[in-house]
Scaffold this active site. Structure first.
Site, short mmCIF file in Angstrom:
data_model
loop_
_atom_site.label_atom_id
_atom_site.label_comp_id
_atom_site.label_asym_id
_atom_site.label_seq_id
_atom_site.Cartn_x
_atom_site.Cartn_y
_atom_site.Cartn_z
CD GLU A 186 -35.01 -68.09 88.39
OE1 GLU A 186 -34.88 -67.35 87.41
OE2 GLU A 186 -35.36 -69.27 88.31
CG ASP A 188 -40.16 -72.37 76.42
OD1 ASP A 188 -40.83 -71.67 77.21
OD2 ASP A 188 -38.94 -72.19 76.27
CG HIS A 212 -43.41 -66.42 86.13
ND1 HIS A 212 -42.50 -65.42 86.43
CD2 HIS A 212 -42.71 -67.35 85.45
CE1 HIS A 212 -41.31 -65.74 85.94
NE2 HIS A 212 -41.41 -66.90 85.34
#
Ligand SMILES: [Zn+2]
Length: 366
Positions: free
Chosen positions: A206, A23, A19
């Site tokens: 998350e 960018d 992961h």
């Protein structure tokens, strides 16, 4: 006496990263160069050192606007074929320099079409960059194509991932704000990928809680969970004694553990987004002890001022992990990769296990 792995030694270990955002990992020198070449004039500073500081501060600020502004700049300078090739090539080199032997790096093609590139041209440029950056044979890089969860292009991006599956694109992902944008909004894309026998992960759990994880797995069929830290909300301590020994798993947490669904955990990133208060309090400690399929990741190396080695070093410091723990996380990650089974096995038995064995031997006997 067993030896505590140092950052330097961890760098020499053969590691696996699942992961990492393209960018979110640029070199600041490159950002400055690309901005100058393309006429991008919105950088807060053109001094690479100060720019690096600015990125860390903005990401640490606790302000979502400032955090998102960091990506406006990185994406802003990644709008031409040359820029994408360079960023991808440097990404592969930086990861290899950190001792990563296999990585899956993700990005959203739709964010790189502002300069006139087609989605296909974006994908081909990034693949070319990774080819160049890994041609010395130190690292293998697969890419994941990400769709933005607040947009409506997920089916198109999923089709793109399938079209390029045999030349380096190994899977699909959705990312972006969880609240208000449940993964079920993109069911069409996930069902398409399942019919195509393709792999995908979903950013879930998350900041947002269990419903997001439940939807990602039970409605969308995700192979892996991006982050997944909130699975901890479905685990209760029975009270008294060692939490890991008395913990009771709810049905969703039990399902995730029973099915060995990989959790792509990103400790430092979670501190910046407020998903955890400190490394020592991060759910990864308990989840590792409960034998969830935990993996360790970087998320955004530039914003979080981190590398995979540094993430491991922080965990070693907080939880007292030794080489066996680090190898366990690494083998977990390799088992969970989206490349074919025989390729994963070859890396585990031919690179990871012998690499850790050599390193352990070298540091224990020096
Ligand atoms: Zn992420």
């Amino acid at each position: 006496m067993s030896h505590t792995p140092t950052l330097d030694e961890i760098r020499r270990a053969p590691k696996v990263l699942l992961h990492d955002h393209l960018d979110g990992g640029l070199r600041t020198e490159t950002i400055v160069d690309l901005a100058r070449e393309s006429g991008y004039d919105r950088l807060p500073t053109t001094d690479p050192g100060s720019l690096r500081e600015w990125f860390h501060e903005a990401a640490d600020s606790g302000s979502l606007e400032r955090y998102l502004e960091t990506f406006a700049h990185t994406v802003g300078v990644m709008q031409t074929r040359e820029a994408l090739v360079r960023v991808a090539a440097e990404c592969a080199q930086d990861l290899a320099d950190d001792g990563v032997v296999y990585a899956e790096v993700r990005y959203a093609p739709e964010q790189h079409t502002g300069g006139g590139l087609s989605l296909e041209e974006v994908v081909e440029a990034v693949l070319e960059g990774f080819r160049l950056g890994s041609q010395d044979g130190r690292i293998r890089v697969g890419t994941l194509l990400t769709a933005m969860r607040h947009q409506a292009r997920s089916r198109e991006i999923a089709e793109l991932a399938v079209r390029y599956r045999d030349v380096g694109v190994v899977g699909f992902d959705i990312a972006g704000a969880e609240a208000g944008y449940p993964p079920t909004r993109h069911l069409d894309a996930f069902e398409y990928l399942q019919r195509e026998n393709a792999h995908f992960t979903i950013h879930a759990g998350e900041g947002f809680g269990l419903p997001s994880i439940w939807q990602a797995i039970q409605w969308c069929g995700a192979d892996r969970l991006g982050h997944g830290v909130r699975i901890i909300d479905d685990i209760t301590a029975a009270g008294g004694g060692d939490v890991a020994e008395t913990a009771k798993l709810g049905r969703l947490a039990a399902y995730v553990r029973d099915k060995r669904i990989p959790l792509e955990m990103c400790p430092t990133s979670n501190l910046q987004t407020g998903a955890a208060a400190s490394i020592a309090e991060h759910p990864i400690g308990l989840l590792r002890r409960l034998h969830f399929r935990v993996t360790v990741n970087t998320d955004n190396r530039l914003m979080s001022d981190t590398t995979l080695s540094r993430e491991f070093a922080k965990l070693v410091e907080a939880f007292g992990y030794g080489w066996d723990d680090l190898q366990w996380f690494t083998v977990n990650a390799m088992k969970s990769a989206f490349i074919p089974f025989d390729d994963r096995l070859a890396l585990i038995n031919g690179v990871i296990k012998p690499g850790f064995a050599r390193l352990k031997w070298a540091v224990e006997t020096k």
